[in-house]
Design a protein around this motif. Sequence first.
Motif, PDB file in Angstrom:
ATOM      1  N   HIS A 194       0.827  -1.212   0.000  1.00 37.78           N
ATOM      2  CA  HIS A 194       0.000   0.000   0.000  1.00 37.78           C
ATOM      3  C   HIS A 194       0.861   1.261   0.000  1.00 37.78           C
ATOM      4  CE1 HIS A 194      -3.225  -2.660   2.115  1.00 37.78           C
ATOM      5  NE2 HIS A 194      -3.254  -2.796   0.802  1.00 37.78           N
ATOM      6  N   VAL A 195       1.957   1.231   0.769  1.00 31.78           N
ATOM      7  CA  VAL A 195       2.876   2.382   0.822  1.00 31.78           C
ATOM      8  C   VAL A 195       3.498   2.626  -0.547  1.00 31.78           C
ATOM      9  CG1 VAL A 195       5.092   3.192   1.723  1.00 31.78           C
ATOM     10  CG2 VAL A 195       3.415   2.218   3.276  1.00 31.78           C
ATOM     11  N   LEU A 211       7.061  16.054  -0.734  1.00 29.18           N
ATOM     12  CA  LEU A 211       7.027  15.876   0.717  1.00 29.18           C
ATOM     13  C   LEU A 211       5.618  15.488   1.158  1.00 29.18           C
ATOM     14  CD1 LEU A 211       8.492  16.143   3.460  1.00 29.18           C
ATOM     15  CD2 LEU A 211       7.784  18.544   3.498  1.00 29.18           C
ATOM     16  N   GLY A 212       4.618  16.059   0.463  1.00 32.26           N
ATOM     17  CA  GLY A 212       3.229  15.756   0.782  1.00 32.26           C
ATOM     18  C   GLY A 212       2.817  14.340   0.430  1.00 32.26           C
ATOM     19  N   THR A 237       0.230   8.822   1.215  1.00 34.34           N
ATOM     20  CA  THR A 237       0.668   7.460   1.516  1.00 34.34           C
ATOM     21  C   THR A 237       0.103   6.998   2.849  1.00 34.34           C
ATOM     22  OG1 THR A 237       2.728   7.797   0.280  1.00 34.34           O
ATOM     23  CG2 THR A 237       2.675   5.980   1.858  1.00 34.34           C
ATOM     24  N   LEU A 238       0.243   7.850   3.876  1.00 32.23           N
ATOM     25  CA  LEU A 238      -0.288   7.507   5.201  1.00 32.23           C
ATOM     26  C   LEU A 238      -1.807   7.356   5.146  1.00 32.23           C
ATOM     27  CD1 LEU A 238       0.115   7.106   8.235  1.00 32.23           C
ATOM     28  CD2 LEU A 238       0.063   9.596   8.513  1.00 32.23           C
ATOM     29  N   GLN A 239      -2.462   8.228   4.371  1.00 33.71           N
ATOM     30  CA  GLN A 239      -3.921   8.161   4.251  1.00 33.71           C
ATOM     31  C   GLN A 239      -4.366   6.818   3.681  1.00 33.71           C
ATOM     32  OE1 GLN A 239      -5.579  11.082   1.608  1.00 33.71           O
ATOM     33  NE2 GLN A 239      -7.626  10.198   1.672  1.00 33.71           N
ATOM     34  N   VAL A 274      -6.278  11.926  10.362  1.00 30.14           N
ATOM     35  CA  VAL A 274      -4.991  11.587  10.975  1.00 30.14           C
ATOM     36  C   VAL A 274      -3.835  11.946  10.039  1.00 30.14           C
ATOM     37  CG1 VAL A 274      -3.535   9.702  11.822  1.00 30.14           C
ATOM     38  CG2 VAL A 274      -5.968   9.761  12.413  1.00 30.14           C
ATOM     39  N   ALA A 275      -3.955  11.576   8.762  1.00 28.73           N
ATOM     40  CA  ALA A 275      -2.877  11.819   7.796  1.00 28.73           C
ATOM     41  C   ALA A 275      -2.647  13.311   7.578  1.00 28.73           C
ATOM     42  CB  ALA A 275      -3.210  11.144   6.463  1.00 28.73           C
TER      43      ALA A 275
END
Length: 301
Positions: A99-100, A169-170, A175-177, A228-229
């Motif tokens: 997923h990452v 950078l974003g 990715t976290l989302q 959260v992301a």
Amino acid sequence: MQSSLYIRDIVTPVASLSHKPAPIRMLLQPLQSLYLNIASVGTALSTIRRQEGILALWKGLGPNLVGVVPARAIYFSAYNHGKQLYTSLNKGKETSIVHVASAATAGIATALCTNPIWLVKTRMQLQSEQKVRLGEGGVYYKNSLHCAQQVLKTEGIRGLYKGLSASFLGLSESTLQFVLYEHFKRSVLEHRNDQARLSASSRDTVSTDSKSLDWMDTFGVAAGAKLVAAAATYPHEVLRTRLRQDAGTNSRYKGLAQSAVLIYREEGLPGLYGGMTAHMLRVVPNACILFGTVEFILAFA
């Protein structure tokens, strides 16, 4: 509120706490900054409506509509194809690493293709302030096409890609989302299926595991993942806006690290979180609608 053109009222009230003991300052400063960040959203909306009219709240809508379709198409296409590729390379196992890698690949492809559109959107949204600064070398853009032409003429191709480093950078946010979304989705599905199996066993019937969430669960999972992301990675949004806002060689913001240091020195930590409340009010509902629509379409694909 992310740009340096916005006159913040956060620094002065926070500075007024300087006479307080250090432990009290450490407790009160973040709380006061949070309160002012929330309150300033209403003030900004009211000021824009009063000074520029209600339609000013839709500045930059043109490039946003032009950009959102290819951006979403590129992102989800690259993500789904990437997930298939990386899963096959990972011996058929769909893990968090897959997923990452999929989200990072999709983010890079989207940023490279659509950065010029978002740069034009940012310049058009800051148009009012730029007009005031004409005497200082500011540029007035008649419309989105004129803006793109002027950027090409005065700043070259590189000008259209200002803020690209902050977009990269974003990638940590998207990715976290997606990692959180897949994790939350899997957890909710497992919980729902466990409940269904228990209910079926009590009625002596056979339960079939569900492969998709209902719309309420999808909205909740998408909102949680985005919240959260976005909160964890928000400073890149401010850095990207600062890098895109100015034309020419007189910009004070010349690079990612230099901009971060400059903002921190002049405005403190709250400067790196300017406009976060307004950002959350936009992106969290956006994520709910977006993922809800995607899941609905995939369910019938």
